[in-house]
Scaffold this motif. Structure first.
Motif, PDB file in Angstrom:
ATOM      1  N   SER A 297      47.241  42.997  39.402  1.00 32.93           N
ATOM      2  CA  SER A 297      46.166  43.163  38.417  1.00 32.93           C
ATOM      3  C   SER A 297      45.937  44.643  38.118  1.00 32.93           C
ATOM      4  O   SER A 297      45.677  45.020  36.973  1.00 32.93           O
TER       5      SER A 297
ATOM      6  N   ILE B 161      40.356  41.560  37.088  1.00 34.63           N
ATOM      7  CA  ILE B 161      39.472  41.976  38.188  1.00 34.63           C
ATOM      8  C   ILE B 161      40.331  42.372  39.387  1.00 34.63           C
ATOM      9  O   ILE B 161      41.273  41.662  39.750  1.00 34.63           O
TER      10      ILE B 161
ATOM     11  N   THR C 264      42.646  37.053  41.737  1.00 34.15           N
ATOM     12  CA  THR C 264      43.066  36.475  40.450  1.00 34.15           C
ATOM     13  C   THR C 264      43.422  35.013  40.692  1.00 34.15           C
ATOM     14  O   THR C 264      44.329  34.720  41.459  1.00 34.15           O
TER      15      THR C 264
ATOM     16  N   ASP D 164      49.023  38.308  33.733  1.00 27.02           N
ATOM     17  CA  ASP D 164      48.798  38.586  35.149  1.00 27.02           C
ATOM     18  C   ASP D 164      48.582  37.234  35.824  1.00 27.02           C
ATOM     19  O   ASP D 164      47.888  36.373  35.307  1.00 27.02           O
TER      20      ASP D 164
HETATM   21 MG   LIG Z   1      45.227  39.951  40.930  1.00 25.55          MG
END
Ligand SMILES: [Mg+2]
Ligand SMILES: Nc1nc2c(ncn2[C@@H]2O[C@H](COP(=O)(O)OP(=O)(O)O)[C@@H](O)[C@H]2O)c(=O)[nH]1
Length: 460
Positions: A235, A248, A256, A275
């Protein structure tokens, strides 16, 4: 197609104008029932391709529904080759839906997705490749794609292939004549001449096949998936590449849980970055589902950015993701992250596992080191080796048929080199011309047509 279809052709929201399109034998008489022109014109007798100002009126009670401009176009010089009426209403929900209701009550049927273009195809106004380009044009993601697709909609993209079709059919006719009436023939078969043609035809078909990847990227964008085990910095890298706080980031593994998507343009091509949830020990249902989605997205990727935490040796979770990614046989870019810390990962074993042609970059999402290299390598290696300037756009269906045409040309070459024209050569020629006709849509099945047109939006 003796019924008349209607649909809202524009998206419904708050806009100045919205258009209702009607096509079919009753298009004009339906308009006549609902439209009151200022000058009391009879829509049934106005000239074709004219525009009229007036009101849509509910015929049951005379209530005015909307102030409109009505376009009258008689077939065959229309999109569908049928009589077409377009009502330019005001763009809000109420005028559009009420007017559409009245049009349906007056005898039209609600059009299915893509049904106008399907009629254009069935009535011979466009061939299948042109109709397909219309679908892609609506969703095209880049200006370059737009130019390529307009070229296809105009019917130019496949002209060389259709010229090839003519040559193939001429040869086919001569060879069949030689087989059936050898005594009557003034023409004699010259294998060298045919082989030279086969060579040219093959080169032409290869140009189309080679353009597939680049045109796919131009039309749909490139799908780039960031994968790796939990907490390696996926991320953080996503945010660095995008230069914004999109995903985040925390030090807690499993932050995530779903696929996060954003995009940027590289070399004029839309790059969609995804992501994913990292692979690791599953603690709950959410993580299990997150990982299932990660796997699914990885399987759709054009390029996988596979991320490792460089400050730690490879562990079982890394190995699991490596296996999964290698199994997909996709293009991979290896990113060894956290280069600001001591590097304890063996990069040699990664290169050994993925092969020396797979690029590997040391990066740090914390300091930004190596981030520019990521976008540069993607642009240079994966977007530049595409022959983007071929000026062609082909889709998956067309690619499939062109690949079969390519095979058939190879088979023909082998048969000719083996000897004289015979039944087998004639049969291969028949197959070849059948394939080209399929490409164009001269030969089609209900299933195929339904499959193609259901991808359209309603009103097109
Ligand atoms: Mg992540
Ligand atoms: N030292 C260092 N820490 C990083 C780097 N990239 C990410 N991290 C940290 O690693 C942890 C996990 O990052 P995150 O991006 O959420 O990883 P993900 O689970 O793979 O998405 C966070 O605490 C980040 O601050 C880096 O390049 N260097």
């Amino acid at each position: 197609m003796d019924d008349t279809i209607a649909a809202i052709a524009t998206s419904v929201g708050q806009s100045a104008i919205g258009i209702i399109k009607i096509s079919g034998p009753s298009a004009l008489s339906i308009a006549q029932k609902l439209f009151r022109s200022r000058k009391n014109k009879n829509i049934l007798s106005v000239p074709s391709h004219t525009l009229h100002y007036g009101f849509i009126v509910n015929p049951k009670n005379g209530q005015k529904i909307d102030e409109v401009l009505l376009a009258v176009m008689r077939g065959p010089h229309t999109y569908t080759r049928e009589d077409v009426v377009e009502i330019n209403c005001h763009g809000g929900r109420a005028p559009l839906y009420k007017t559409l209701d009245l049009v349906l009550e007056a005898g039209a049927r609600l059009a299915e997705p893509g049904e106008f273009t399907k009629r254009a195809f069935l009535n011979g106004r466009v061939d299948l490749t042109q109709a397909e380009a219309v679908i892609d044009l609506i969703t095209a993601q880049s200006e370059q794609a737009l130019h390529l697709l307009v070229n296809t909609v105009e019917g130019n993209t496949f002209k060389p292939i259709y010229a090839l079709q003519k040559e193939v059919e001429d040869w086919q006719a001569r060879i069949e004549a030689e087989l059936n009436f050898p005594q009557d023939l003034s023409w004699s078969f010259q294998p060298q001449e045919l082989l030279a043609h086969l060579d040219q035809w093959t080169k032409l078909v290869d140009t189309y096949l080679n353009s597939y990847e680049s045109s796919k990227f131009l039309i749909e964008g490139m799908k780039l998936v960031i994968a790796g085990k939990a907490n390696v910095g996926k991320s953080s890298l996503m945010n660095q590449i995008l230069q914004k706080e999109r995903s985040i980031i925390t030090s807690i593994p499993g932050t995530t849980t779903d696929v996060i998507e954003d995009s940027l343009y590289l070399k004029g091509i839309l790059v969609r970055i995804m992501d994913t949830a990292g692979f690791g020990k599953v603690k709950n249902e959410i993580e299990r589902e997150g990982m299932r989605r990660s796997q699914q997205i990885i399987s759709q990727a054009d390029l996988i950015l596979l991320v490792f935490d460089g400050s730690q040796p490879l562990d079982e979770h890394d190995l699991l993701v490596m296996d999964l990614v290698r199994g997909q046989q996709k293009k991979v870019l290896l990113l060894v992250n956290k280069s600001d810390l001591d590097i304890r990962i063996k990069t040699e074993s990664l290169i050994e596992f993925f092969g020396s042609s797979t690029p590997l970059i040391l990066v740090s999402a914390l300091t930004g080191e190596g981030i520019c290299d990521i976008t540069r390598i993607i642009a240079d290696r994966y977007l530049d080796d595409q022959p983007a300037n071929l000026g062609l756009a082909i889709n998956l269906r067309q690619k499939g048929i062109l690949a079969e045409i390519r095979q058939s040309l190879t088979a023909l070459g082998e048969l000719i080199r083996d000897g004289q024209p015979d039944d087998q050569v004639a049969e291969e020629f028949r197959l070849l011309s059948r394939l080209i006709r399929q490409l164009r849509g001269d030969l089609w099945s209900e299933d195929l047509i339904d499959q193609i047109f259901e991808k359209f939006c309603i009103g097109k």
